[in-house]
Design a protein around this motif. Structure first.
Motif, short mmCIF file in Angstrom:
data_model
loop_
_atom_site.label_atom_id
_atom_site.label_comp_id
_atom_site.label_asym_id
_atom_site.label_seq_id
_atom_site.Cartn_x
_atom_site.Cartn_y
_atom_site.Cartn_z
N LEU A 9 0.73 -1.10 -0.08
CA LEU A 9 0.08 -0.07 -0.01
C LEU A 9 0.86 1.26 0.12
N ALA A 10 1.85 1.42 0.90
CA ALA A 10 2.68 2.51 0.89
C ALA A 10 3.42 2.74 -0.25
N GLY A 11 4.03 1.52 -1.11
CA GLY A 11 4.68 1.76 -2.29
C GLY A 11 3.74 2.25 -3.54
N ASN A 12 2.42 1.67 -3.37
CA ASN A 12 1.39 2.11 -4.40
C ASN A 12 1.19 3.54 -4.22
N ILE A 13 0.89 4.05 -3.12
CA ILE A 13 0.98 5.34 -2.72
C ILE A 13 1.97 6.32 -3.24
N ALA A 14 3.18 5.99 -2.83
CA ALA A 14 4.55 6.58 -3.10
C ALA A 14 4.80 6.82 -4.66
N LEU A 15 4.48 5.53 -5.35
CA LEU A 15 4.84 5.63 -6.82
C LEU A 15 3.70 5.91 -7.52
N ALA A 16 2.47 6.34 -7.03
CA ALA A 16 1.28 6.83 -7.94
C ALA A 16 1.69 7.40 -9.18
N GLY A 17 2.23 8.68 -8.97
CA GLY A 17 2.85 9.41 -9.98
C GLY A 17 4.00 9.30 -10.76
N ALA A 18 4.81 8.11 -10.55
CA ALA A 18 5.95 7.95 -10.88
C ALA A 18 5.95 7.53 -12.29
N GLY A 19 7.19 8.00 -13.18
CA GLY A 19 7.24 7.55 -14.51
C GLY A 19 7.73 6.16 -14.68
#
Length: 69
Positions: A9-19
């Motif tokens: 969940l934390a990774g999904n939130i942290a990388l939501a706008g990542a390229g």
């Protein structure tokens, strides 16, 4: 099991706008860590097996990205 869910969940939130480049690098790093979880006690390079595996996966990922592919 709960820690894995929280980390996902934390990774999904942290990388939501990542390229795509960052997502690919994280995926390559994670893919390199998976085989490192299998201990190879009979190998002399046992303590470096995880690091070597991760570097190998990152090395296979890096050339196409640096060539503009």
């Amino acid at each position: 099991m709960i820690a894995s869910g929280v980390a996902a969940l934390a990774g999904n939130i942290a990388l939501a706008g990542a390229g795509f480049d960052l997502i690919g690098a994280v995926t390559a790093l994670a893919a390199g860590a998976i085989p490192a979880m299998i201990p190879e006690a009979s190998e002399p390079a046992n303590e470096y097996a995880g690091l070597i595996t991760v570097i190998g996966f990152l090395a296979t990922f890096a050339p196409p990205r640096s060539a503009g592919g």
